[in-house]
Enzyme design. Structure first.
Site, PDB file in Angstrom:
ATOM      1  N   GLN A   1       0.926  -1.469  -0.190  1.00 42.26           N
ATOM      2  CA  GLN A   1       0.072   0.009  -0.070  1.00 42.26           C
ATOM      3  C   GLN A   1       0.706   1.127   0.052  1.00 42.26           C
ATOM      4  O   GLN A   1       0.323   2.472  -0.027  1.00 42.26           O
ATOM      5  CB  GLN A   1      -0.982  -0.054   1.058  1.00 42.26           C
TER       6      GLN A   1
ATOM      7  N   THR B   1       6.303 -21.706 -15.429  1.00 43.89           N
ATOM      8  CA  THR B   1       6.672 -20.954 -16.519  1.00 43.89           C
ATOM      9  C   THR B   1       6.501 -19.119 -16.155  1.00 43.89           C
ATOM     10  O   THR B   1       5.290 -19.061 -15.671  1.00 43.89           O
ATOM     11  CB  THR B   1       5.610 -21.172 -17.791  1.00 43.89           C
TER      12      THR B   1
ATOM     13  N   CYS C   1     -10.009  -8.535   0.769  1.00 51.08           N
ATOM     14  CA  CYS C   1      -9.623 -10.257   0.790  1.00 51.08           C
ATOM     15  C   CYS C   1     -10.608 -10.850   2.100  1.00 51.08           C
ATOM     16  O   CYS C   1     -10.342 -12.169   2.110  1.00 51.08           O
ATOM     17  CB  CYS C   1      -8.265 -10.294   1.259  1.00 51.08           C
TER      18      CYS C   1
HETATM   19  N1  PMP Z   1      -0.711  -6.495   1.473  1.00 53.89           N
HETATM   20  C1  PMP Z   1      -1.526  -5.922   1.549  1.00 53.89           C
HETATM   21  C2  PMP Z   1      -1.059  -4.701   2.317  1.00 53.89           C
HETATM   22  C3  PMP Z   1      -2.812  -5.270   0.638  1.00 53.89           C
HETATM   23  O1  PMP Z   1      -3.522  -4.562   0.713  1.00 53.89           O
HETATM   24  C4  PMP Z   1      -3.112  -6.565  -0.619  1.00 53.89           C
HETATM   25  C5  PMP Z   1      -4.064  -6.306  -1.246  1.00 53.89           C
HETATM   26  N2  PMP Z   1      -5.192  -6.246  -0.557  1.00 53.89           N
HETATM   27  C6  PMP Z   1      -2.206  -7.761  -0.372  1.00 53.89           C
HETATM   28  C7  PMP Z   1      -1.050  -7.719   0.137  1.00 53.89           C
HETATM   29  C8  PMP Z   1      -2.159  -8.733  -1.262  1.00 53.89           C
HETATM   30  O2  PMP Z   1      -2.069  -8.325  -2.633  1.00 53.89           O
HETATM   31  P1  PMP Z   1      -2.376  -9.462  -3.952  1.00 53.89           P
HETATM   32  O3  PMP Z   1      -3.839  -9.048  -4.162  1.00 53.89           O
HETATM   33  O4  PMP Z   1      -1.482  -9.017  -5.109  1.00 53.89           O
HETATM   34  O5  PMP Z   1      -2.063 -10.569  -3.490  1.00 53.89           O
END
Ligand code: PMP
Length: 367
Positions: A179, A235, A317
């Site tokens: 971030q 790959t 997430c």
């Molecule tokens: N770390 C942080 C602080 C994030 O905000 C995010 C995305 N939500 C991620 C890791 C994960 O990134 P990615 O979607 O590329 O796996």
């Protein structure tokens, strides 16, 4: 009107990056490890990109490991280090890391017998070097503390944490800079590993990097061939890796170019919010403001969605999970009423006005 206020979750694809990527897709399909001309050409472009990315962060070319994003980079850094150094069984992180960091530690704790210290942020939302110093033990293998928190935007002084860890023999320091890239500068001099992702800076999804200093040895998490120095098999996603250099260059240029515009959007937002919402956190990333309103987040998100406004209440997430929000909980913020507003240079003053006006209308209706 459609308004996107969820830049922390992901960003739109930069037009120039998209154009280059599409052109490459049309022209190149062969394996970047193939030994005929086209394979060699793609490989050379990928290695050039690796050099540019390395230069941007002041590290060596061979210290850039391409991954499928920050989740993979975080998992590789944390589990890869632990699997390589089984002699030390104590780890330190914070309670408010992204799930890819937090759940890596949980897994090491629950399935591999590690002892993990989870540091709580202070009342200002920070993890300090002193907190880390107090938690260090003679058997600590790894400290992982994020640079910028993705829920409230708190910015940690990772340079001073790195300095403390550097002095502690046998302990490594990893930081998730996902971030922060393109927004908050970072000096990786004393940092052993750092992860980031392309899609947070107007790049492609499924593309990211683990920066890993030369002297750090990791076990692969994705076993495979010779790709990525044998640490990350499969790959190569070479075309994504190639355009990541351009993505990063544009993000770095835009950081200065749009700084004043972002200050204006931020001030406009805060000004409009101050009478209608409680500002939970506005001391960190300029482009992220965490607020609470008297209307439940779920109701608010739906009502905003009906008006074309795309916004989240927490990390995407975990958006479909009913788990406790570790960040908000640590800061005593009731997650049921919280909203995370995040924007970038693609947003306009008209969009912020529309958001504020709509928010007011919803509050009048439901509160
Ligand atoms: N770390 C942080 C602080 C994030 O905000 C995010 C995305 N939500 C991620 C890791 C994960 O990134 P990615 O979607 O590329 O796996």
């Amino acid at each position: 009107m459609k308004v996107y206020l969820d830049a922390v979750s992901t960003t739109s694809l930069d037009a120039e990056v998209g154009k280059t990527y599409k052109k490459l897709l049309d022209e190149y399909y062969c394996n970047s490890d193939a030994l005929y001309d086209d394979g060699v050409a793609i490989y050379a472009m990928q290695e050039k990109s690796r050099s540019i990315i390395a230069d941007t962060f002041g590290v060596k070319k061979d210290e850039i490991i391409f991954t499928s994003g920050a989740s993979e980079a975080n998992s590789l850094a944390i589990k890869g280090l632990c699997f390589r150094h089984p002699e030390r069984k104590h780890l330190i992180t914070s309670i408010y890391e992204h799930s890819s960091v937090y759940n890596s530690f949980r897994q090491l704790e629950n399935e591999f017998g590690y002892e993990v210290t989870y540091i709580d942020p202070d009342k200002d939302g920070h993890i300090s070097a002193d907190m880390v110093k107090d938690a260090l033990r003679s058997d600590t293998l790894l400290v992982s503390i994020m640079q910028v928190n993705n829920e409230i935007g708190a910015i940690n002084d990772v340079e001073s944490i790195a300095e403390v860890v550097k002095k502690h023999s046998g302990t490594y320091f990893h930081t998730d800079i996902t971030q922060g890239v393109g927004k908050v500068d970072v000096d990786l001099k004393n940092v052993d590993m750092a992860s980031f992702s392309a899609h947070k800076i107007h790049g492609l999804k499924g593309s990211g990097v683990l920066i890993k200093k030369e002297f750090v040895n990791l076990s692969p998490i994705i076993s495979g061939g010779q790709q990525e120095y044998g640490i990350r098999g499969g790959t190569s996603n070479a075309l994504s890796n190639i355009v990541l250099a351009k993505t990063l260059r544009i993000a770095m240029e835009n950081k200065d170019k749009y700084h004043d515009d972002l200050v204006q959007l931020h001030d406009q937002l805060i000004d409009g919010l101050k009478d209608i919402a409680r500002i939970n956190y506005d001391k960190g990333l300029m482009t992220l403001v965490n607020i609470s309103t008297p209307v439940q987040s779920e109701v608010m998100l739906n009502a905003l969605n009906d008006k074309g406004i795309m916004i989240s209440s927490k990390s995407t997430c975990g958006s479909r999970k009913n788990e406790l929000n570790r960040t908000l909980n640590a800061l005593g913020i009731d997650e049921n009423y919280a909203l995370r507003i995040s924007f970038d240079y693609t947003n306009t003053r008209e969009e912020i006005d529309y958001f504020l006006k709509t928010l007011k209308e919803i509050l009048n209706k439901y509160a």
